[in-house]
Design a protein around this motif. Structure first.
Motif, mmCIF file in Angstrom:
data_model
loop_
_atom_site.group_PDB
_atom_site.id
_atom_site.type_symbol
_atom_site.label_atom_id
_atom_site.label_comp_id
_atom_site.label_asym_id
_atom_site.label_seq_id
_atom_site.Cartn_x
_atom_site.Cartn_y
_atom_site.Cartn_z
ATOM 1 N N ARG A 140 0.857 -1.191 0.000
ATOM 2 C CA ARG A 140 0.000 0.000 0.000
ATOM 3 C C ARG A 140 0.885 1.231 0.000
ATOM 4 N N GLN B 254 0.416 5.402 0.497
ATOM 5 C CA GLN B 254 -0.395 6.593 0.732
ATOM 6 C C GLN B 254 0.334 7.761 0.092
ATOM 7 N N THR C 90 -8.364 4.087 -1.688
ATOM 8 C CA THR C 90 -9.315 4.490 -0.665
ATOM 9 C C THR C 90 -8.813 5.767 0.001
ATOM 10 N N GLU D 206 -4.805 9.657 -1.170
ATOM 11 C CA GLU D 206 -5.313 8.303 -1.351
ATOM 12 C C GLU D 206 -4.353 7.289 -0.758
ATOM 13 N N PRO E 41 -7.627 7.916 3.071
ATOM 14 C CA PRO E 41 -6.987 7.526 4.333
ATOM 15 C C PRO E 41 -7.927 7.757 5.511
ATOM 16 N N LYS E 42 -7.782 6.949 6.519
ATOM 17 C CA LYS E 42 -8.618 7.094 7.712
ATOM 18 C C LYS E 42 -8.185 8.332 8.474
ATOM 19 N N ALA E 43 -9.157 9.092 8.924
ATOM 20 C CA ALA E 43 -8.862 10.281 9.717
ATOM 21 C C ALA E 43 -8.425 9.858 11.117
ATOM 22 N N ALA E 44 -7.500 10.614 11.666
ATOM 23 C CA ALA E 44 -7.030 10.331 13.018
ATOM 24 C C ALA E 44 -8.139 10.644 14.021
ATOM 25 N N THR E 45 -8.270 9.806 15.027
ATOM 26 C CA THR E 45 -9.256 10.032 16.071
ATOM 27 C C THR E 45 -8.765 11.144 16.990
#
Length: 162
Positions: free
Chosen positions: A93, A95, A128, A111, A130-134
């Protein structure tokens, strides 16, 4: 041509051109990502279709790539992070962030691209967001009906929380 559009600081002829012209195959998922970015920047649709996973390739892919590559002017590629995708891996993968101009508007595509080996070569499978940081608070959240922290004696909603 000079420096490669992928931002590697190498010449185009030493970097992505051999991949785009199918003289050599990328050894890593990141090299495939860089070559695909360069192919977009140069409008090399054949390489973009060739380097796309046949299992996820849509029938209208060629036309969609051609249209977007004509509309967008690619400015800069930044590799943010890679996971696996080395010469000895089967999947990887990458990013990335790609700056481009479309309809006179500066944009950035962010992406996480998934790659896999297909018949011994790296191919792009899917992308996809990227997941946002919590976000976690270091202090307790102030409620609307709590006393205002400014010390006014009013409720937060009637004072600083408006």
């Amino acid at each position: 041509m000079g420096l490669c559009p992928c931002g590697s600081s190498s010449s185009f002829s030493d970097c992505c051109e051999p991949f785009i012209n199918k003289i050599r195959q990328p050894e890593t998922a990141e090299q495939c990502m860089r070559a695909r970015y360069t192919a977009y920047a140069l409008g090399k649709v054949d390489y973009l279709v060739f380097s796309h996973d046949p299992a996820t390739r849509s029938t209208g892919l060629r036309d969609a790539i051609r249209k977007w590559a004509r509309r967008a002017e690619f400015r800069r590629l930044r590799i943010v992070h890679t996971t696996d995708g080395t010469a000895s891996d089967q999947t990887g993968r990458v990013q990335f962030e790609a700056d481009y101009v479309e309809a006179n508007e500066q944009k950035t595509l962010t992406e996480v691209s998934s790659f896999r080996r297909h018949e011994g070569r790296w191919v792009y499978s899917k992308g996809t967001a990227p997941k946002a940081a919590t976000v976690t608070r270091s202090t307790k959240k102030i409620g609307r009906n709590d006393p205002c922290p400014c010390g006014s004696g009013k409720k937060y909603k009637k004072c600083c929380g408006c």
